[in-house]
Design an enzyme around this catalytic site. Structure first.
Site, PDB file in Angstrom:
ATOM      1  N   LEU A 102       0.763  -0.809   0.076  1.00 32.06           N
ATOM      2  CA  LEU A 102      -0.359   0.227  -0.043  1.00 32.06           C
ATOM      3  C   LEU A 102       0.907   1.325  -0.385  1.00 32.06           C
ATOM      4  O   LEU A 102       1.818   0.919   1.177  1.00 32.06           O
ATOM      5  CB  LEU A 102      -0.998   0.166   1.384  1.00 32.06           C
ATOM      6  CG  LEU A 102      -1.952   0.993   1.363  1.00 32.06           C
ATOM      7  CD1 LEU A 102      -2.607   1.951   0.110  1.00 32.06           C
ATOM      8  CD2 LEU A 102      -2.930   0.688   2.684  1.00 32.06           C
ATOM      9  N   ILE A 108       4.907  -0.740   3.226  1.00 28.98           N
ATOM     10  CA  ILE A 108       3.915   0.105   2.783  1.00 28.98           C
ATOM     11  C   ILE A 108       4.958   1.232   1.579  1.00 28.98           C
ATOM     12  O   ILE A 108       6.428   0.698   1.572  1.00 28.98           O
ATOM     13  CB  ILE A 108       4.406   1.022   3.865  1.00 28.98           C
ATOM     14  CG1 ILE A 108       3.675   0.809   5.140  1.00 28.98           C
ATOM     15  CG2 ILE A 108       4.415   2.658   4.154  1.00 28.98           C
ATOM     16  CD1 ILE A 108       2.316   0.342   4.646  1.00 28.98           C
ATOM     17  N   LYS A 109       4.502   1.514   0.791  1.00 29.24           N
ATOM     18  CA  LYS A 109       5.857   2.021  -0.937  1.00 29.24           C
ATOM     19  C   LYS A 109       6.003   3.606  -0.361  1.00 29.24           C
ATOM     20  O   LYS A 109       4.985   4.283   0.109  1.00 29.24           O
ATOM     21  CB  LYS A 109       4.357   1.669  -2.078  1.00 29.24           C
ATOM     22  CG  LYS A 109       4.923   0.278  -2.383  1.00 29.24           C
ATOM     23  CD  LYS A 109       3.841   0.413  -4.082  1.00 29.24           C
ATOM     24  CE  LYS A 109       4.359  -0.830  -4.167  1.00 29.24           C
ATOM     25  NZ  LYS A 109       3.054  -0.450  -6.043  1.00 29.24           N
ATOM     26  N   ILE A 110       7.364   3.535  -0.255  1.00 31.49           N
ATOM     27  CA  ILE A 110       7.523   4.401  -0.328  1.00 31.49           C
ATOM     28  C   ILE A 110       8.950   4.633  -0.800  1.00 31.49           C
ATOM     29  O   ILE A 110       9.438   4.362  -1.796  1.00 31.49           O
ATOM     30  CB  ILE A 110       8.768   4.753   1.158  1.00 31.49           C
ATOM     31  CG1 ILE A 110       7.789   4.648   2.360  1.00 31.49           C
ATOM     32  CG2 ILE A 110       9.444   6.092   1.202  1.00 31.49           C
ATOM     33  CD1 ILE A 110       8.052   5.198   3.584  1.00 31.49           C
TER      34      ILE A 110
END
Length: 198
Positions: A37, A68-70
């Protein structure tokens, strides 16, 4: 609000996907079966905002097999390190250069090193670095087209290089991967249960 509706839908979708893939996660001892996400792309140049959003989303999903996509921007690097240090699994996106990949891998190593130094477990700290090879090829191929001359032979012929920049980048990135994750420094972390960044 639009954001509340979006959040409700995406968080629930990611939770459901995490639950479906949970057996894969469990069978692989936490190395596979993840769902990602992403933080808002509007935060790509905002380190603090990215960290706040990553914490919020990770807490909202509340599943161990959530990434978590960064984005791997300059401002994203410190956020990536801090989130991994805090125990948030990270999928680093938008990587287009070898140099930036190295920065991302080093951020992961620093986060794991900090956790080990403080006696925190590292067996569930995981990360992937997603390299956009196709986009590298698309851009490079457009540039190469500008150098094509149809009326005479060229040496080297730019057309022969089409579609090769992405694979070349992958090979170079893999060499850096091997240097970082086959080092004496990494071996000490692996002995504590650390996973390589995939």
């Amino acid at each position: 609000s639009v954001r509340e509706v979006y959040d409700t839908l995406t968080v629930r979708d990611v939770q459901d996907a995490c639950d479906i893939l949970r057996p894969v996660f469990d069978e692989s001892k936490g190395t596979d079966g993840f769902v990602s996400l992403e933080v808002s792309p509007y935060l790509a140049r905002d380190t603090e905002g990215t960290m706040a959003e990553a914490r919020r989303l990770y807490g909202a999903v509340d599943r161990p097999n959530c990434y978590i996509k960064i984005p791997g921007t300059k401002e994203g690097i410190p956020a990536i390190e801090e989130m991994l240090y805090e125990g948030v699994n990270i999928n680093v996106t938008l990587l287009f250069s070898i140099e930036r990949y190295v920065e991302v891998a080093q951020a992961y190593v620093r986060a794991v090193t900090r956790r080990v130094a403080e006696g925190k477990q590292v067996t569930s700290t995981v990360s992937v670095a997603s390299f956009f090879l196709s986009r590298i090829d698309v851009l490079t191929d457009k540039i190469l087209k500008q150098y094509e001359l149809s009326d005479r032979e060229q040496s080297p012929d730019p057309r022969a290089l089409a579609g090769k920049a992405g694979v070349a980048s992958a090979r170079l990135a893999y060499q850096k991967f091997k240097e970082i994750f086959h080092s004496a420094e990494w071996d000490k972390l692996a002995a504590k249960g650390a996973h390589v960044q995939r």
